[in-house]
Write a protein that holds these residues in place. Structure first.
Motif, mmCIF file in Angstrom:
data_model
loop_
_atom_site.group_PDB
_atom_site.id
_atom_site.type_symbol
_atom_site.label_atom_id
_atom_site.label_comp_id
_atom_site.label_asym_id
_atom_site.label_seq_id
_atom_site.Cartn_x
_atom_site.Cartn_y
_atom_site.Cartn_z
ATOM 1 N N ARG A 194 0.833 -1.204 0.000
ATOM 2 C CA ARG A 194 0.000 0.000 0.000
ATOM 3 C C ARG A 194 0.869 1.256 0.000
ATOM 4 O O ARG A 194 0.613 2.203 -0.742
ATOM 5 N N ARG A 195 1.901 1.221 0.840
ATOM 6 C CA ARG A 195 2.815 2.376 0.922
ATOM 7 C C ARG A 195 3.504 2.617 -0.419
ATOM 8 O O ARG A 195 3.624 3.745 -0.876
ATOM 9 N N ASN A 196 3.965 1.522 -1.036
ATOM 10 C CA ASN A 196 4.634 1.649 -2.342
ATOM 11 C C ASN A 196 3.694 2.241 -3.386
ATOM 12 O O ASN A 196 4.081 3.115 -4.169
ATOM 13 N N ARG A 197 2.461 1.739 -3.372
ATOM 14 C CA ARG A 197 1.475 2.222 -4.347
ATOM 15 C C ARG A 197 1.279 3.726 -4.170
ATOM 16 O O ARG A 197 1.253 4.490 -5.126
ATOM 17 N N GLU A 198 1.151 4.132 -2.896
ATOM 18 C CA GLU A 198 0.935 5.541 -2.576
ATOM 19 C C GLU A 198 2.132 6.384 -3.026
ATOM 20 O O GLU A 198 1.967 7.459 -3.617
ATOM 21 N N ARG A 199 3.351 5.846 -2.777
ATOM 22 C CA ARG A 199 4.556 6.601 -3.167
ATOM 23 C C ARG A 199 4.654 6.738 -4.682
ATOM 24 O O ARG A 199 5.079 7.776 -5.200
ATOM 25 N N THR A 248 8.304 -3.216 -9.474
ATOM 26 C CA THR A 248 7.284 -2.898 -8.460
ATOM 27 C C THR A 248 6.245 -1.945 -9.054
ATOM 28 O O THR A 248 5.039 -2.132 -8.875
ATOM 29 N N LEU A 249 6.733 -0.944 -9.770
ATOM 30 C CA LEU A 249 5.824 0.008 -10.386
ATOM 31 C C LEU A 249 4.861 -0.717 -11.329
ATOM 32 O O LEU A 249 3.643 -0.522 -11.263
ATOM 33 N N TYR A 250 5.411 -1.594 -12.187
ATOM 34 C CA TYR A 250 4.568 -2.296 -13.167
ATOM 35 C C TYR A 250 3.609 -3.274 -12.498
ATOM 36 O O TYR A 250 2.538 -3.559 -13.035
ATOM 37 N N ARG A 251 3.991 -3.804 -11.307
ATOM 38 C CA ARG A 251 3.085 -4.708 -10.601
ATOM 39 C C ARG A 251 1.828 -3.931 -10.185
ATOM 40 O O ARG A 251 0.710 -4.423 -10.297
ATOM 41 N N HIS A 252 2.030 -2.697 -9.743
ATOM 42 C CA HIS A 252 0.871 -1.893 -9.322
ATOM 43 C C HIS A 252 0.117 -1.300 -10.514
ATOM 44 O O HIS A 252 -1.099 -1.226 -10.519
ATOM 45 N N PHE A 253 0.891 -0.860 -11.508
ATOM 46 C CA PHE A 253 0.278 -0.191 -12.671
ATOM 47 C C PHE A 253 0.896 -0.761 -13.940
ATOM 48 O O PHE A 253 1.936 -0.289 -14.394
ATOM 49 N N PRO A 254 0.230 -1.784 -14.517
ATOM 50 C CA PRO A 254 0.824 -2.509 -15.654
ATOM 51 C C PRO A 254 1.044 -1.624 -16.880
ATOM 52 O O PRO A 254 1.889 -1.947 -17.709
ATOM 53 N N THR A 255 0.288 -0.543 -17.031
ATOM 54 C CA THR A 255 0.452 0.332 -18.199
ATOM 55 C C THR A 255 0.519 1.784 -17.738
ATOM 56 O O THR A 255 0.088 2.126 -16.631
ATOM 57 N N ARG A 256 1.029 2.626 -18.633
ATOM 58 C CA ARG A 256 1.072 4.060 -18.344
ATOM 59 C C ARG A 256 -0.342 4.584 -18.101
ATOM 60 O O ARG A 256 -0.598 5.390 -17.221
ATOM 61 N N ASP A 257 -1.265 4.072 -18.900
ATOM 62 C CA ASP A 257 -2.641 4.506 -18.800
ATOM 63 C C ASP A 257 -3.187 4.232 -17.395
ATOM 64 O O ASP A 257 -3.847 5.085 -16.800
ATOM 65 N N ALA A 310 -3.366 8.162 -10.699
ATOM 66 C CA ALA A 310 -3.008 9.495 -10.194
ATOM 67 C C ALA A 310 -4.214 10.418 -10.284
ATOM 68 O O ALA A 310 -4.466 11.228 -9.394
ATOM 69 N N PHE A 311 -4.989 10.275 -11.355
ATOM 70 C CA PHE A 311 -6.120 11.158 -11.588
ATOM 71 C C PHE A 311 -7.307 10.790 -10.685
ATOM 72 O O PHE A 311 -8.062 11.665 -10.254
ATOM 73 N N ALA A 312 -7.465 9.496 -10.409
ATOM 74 C CA ALA A 312 -8.604 9.043 -9.599
ATOM 75 C C ALA A 312 -8.593 9.733 -8.234
ATOM 76 O O ALA A 312 -9.635 10.159 -7.741
ATOM 77 N N GLN A 313 -7.419 9.861 -7.642
ATOM 78 C CA GLN A 313 -7.319 10.513 -6.335
ATOM 79 C C GLN A 313 -7.815 11.953 -6.405
ATOM 80 O O GLN A 313 -8.518 12.425 -5.517
ATOM 81 N N GLN A 314 -7.429 12.650 -7.482
ATOM 82 C CA GLN A 314 -7.867 14.039 -7.668
ATOM 83 C C GLN A 314 -9.396 14.095 -7.778
ATOM 84 O O GLN A 314 -10.032 14.965 -7.193
ATOM 85 N N MET A 315 -9.935 13.164 -8.561
ATOM 86 C CA MET A 315 -11.387 13.132 -8.751
ATOM 87 C C MET A 315 -12.079 12.916 -7.408
ATOM 88 O O MET A 315 -13.088 13.564 -7.114
ATOM 89 N N GLU A 316 -11.541 11.990 -6.599
ATOM 90 C CA GLU A 316 -12.145 11.702 -5.297
ATOM 91 C C GLU A 316 -12.101 12.924 -4.383
ATOM 92 O O GLU A 316 -13.082 13.259 -3.738
ATOM 93 N N THR A 317 -10.937 13.572 -4.364
ATOM 94 C CA THR A 317 -10.805 14.766 -3.517
ATOM 95 C C THR A 317 -11.800 15.831 -3.955
ATOM 96 O O THR A 317 -12.459 16.472 -3.131
ATOM 97 N N CYS A 318 -11.913 16.018 -5.257
ATOM 98 C CA CYS A 318 -12.845 17.029 -5.770
ATOM 99 C C CYS A 318 -14.281 16.657 -5.431
ATOM 100 O O CYS A 318 -15.081 17.520 -5.050
#
Lengths: 228, 228
Positions: A18-23, A54-63, A69-77
């Motif tokens: 979870r921490r890695n994903r957040e970072r 590790t990055l690819y394990r959490h996010f297999p594609t750039r998309d 990254a954008f989902a968090q912004q949407m949630e905050t908004c």
């Protein structure tokens, strides 16, 4: 004992993931803001202090990473909007939304600009939350107008105008909090009903939905390598 | 007869060169707005409909071309300021400056954003005209305040705040004239003395001189190839 330590270890692994994903998400927002949405994945991993695997394990594609990254912004908004709609004083709610979203734009240091400039296509599963946000913002506007606090000729699209203008200002001057606060204060004062004694030019057809179309504008195009 | 036709031919050549130079500058502004200031010189030549050799004859370096394209903007802005200072009504002069510069930003379709984002270092011979502009703008502000039309707590740096915000809006929405006009109307109304009954947060240290420093900001950095 053996069982309990296994559980702790598993819990530790989960917390670690979870921490890695957040970072990774924090790093992605910073890297996208600085180098655009097409920055190398390796740069994001380096900034996050994790391996590329590790990055690819959490996010297999750039998309997937951009969406994350954008989902968090949407949630905050979305949370900001819910709180604004719940404010007992309609004008306070309206003002709170504008100030909070602008503070977010300021703190994210250019991410909104990177998003507006370069997001290639907004994921369709965001369509529903956008429509919901649109309805919420319109309610917020109507409520403040019904209370006689927001000028009657304020159009819901003016919110997008104000946020885009502020976004442009913080993208150009990421360290100038004073400039950002002055702009927000001027805009909010000009939105007050008790100061509205001059007619405005007619509003455009701008909605939240039109914002990502800015990706087709000069900034979006400029950002991609031009073959130079 | 021979003499006269030689003069005409020479005049024709000169007019032709002038036309080509003008076409190159128009093309340069369009290409810089779309692809950034580091777009290939060949792209500019192609857009202008002239050969690369012709382009290099007029502008031997990219820097010279950027200066040329920018010089015109500076001249137009200087003329606008002179006219605004000459307006009999101080508020009309102030309003005229804001509206004209914003109309320029709108018509140039993103060039100001390209300039702010990517201009590597403003040529030092522009320093003098910038200082002159700075003094002129301060006079314009003081004059409108002395007439009681512009709010007393308006700071000259607020002009830069307004223009940068508008610049960000038109860069994001290059085809939305309505949004641009609404923003300008809101800002001008909030600058009026007769509507200033709420204090503003303190102004920052922004001057015309700080604007090109935006080249160090996220948009400037983003624009350069990141090695992706």
């Amino acid at each position: 004992m053996a069982e309990s330590s296994r559980i702790t270890a598993r819990g530790g692994v989960r917390a670690d993931a979870r921490r890695n994903r957040e970072r990774v998400l924090v790093a992605a927002r910073a890297v996208f803001a600085e180098h655009g949405i097409e920055a190398p994945m390796a740069t994001v991993a380096r900034r996050a202090g994790v391996g590329v695997a590790t990055l690819y394990r959490h996010f297999p594609t750039r998309d997937a990473l951009v969406r994350g990254a954008f989902a968090q912004q949407m949630e905050t908004c979305a949370r900001t909007l819910t709180e604004a709609l719940a404010a007992p004083d309609p004008w306070q709610g309206f003002q709170q939304l504008v100030e909070t979203v602008c503070a977010l734009q300021r703190e994210e240091r250019g991410f909104p600009a990177a998003f507006l400039a370069a997001f290639p296509d907004v994921p369709s599963h965001h369509e529903q939350s956008r429509q919901q946000a649109e309805r919420g913002l319109t309610t917020l506007v109507r409520r403040a107008q019904a209370a006689g606090a927001l000028r009657a000729d304020f159009h819901p699209s003016d919110l997008a105008v104000a946020l885009l203008a502020h976004c442009g200002l913080v993208a150009a001057l990421p360290d100038d909090g004073a400039a950002s606060r002055r702009l927000v204060a001027y805009l909010l004062q000009s939105f007050r009903a008790d100061r509205a004694n001059e007619p405005l030019p007619p509003p455009g057809a701008l909605t939240l939905r039109s914002l990502p179309m800015a990706a087709d504008g000069p900034r979006g195009r400029r950002q991609r390598p031009s073959g130079a």
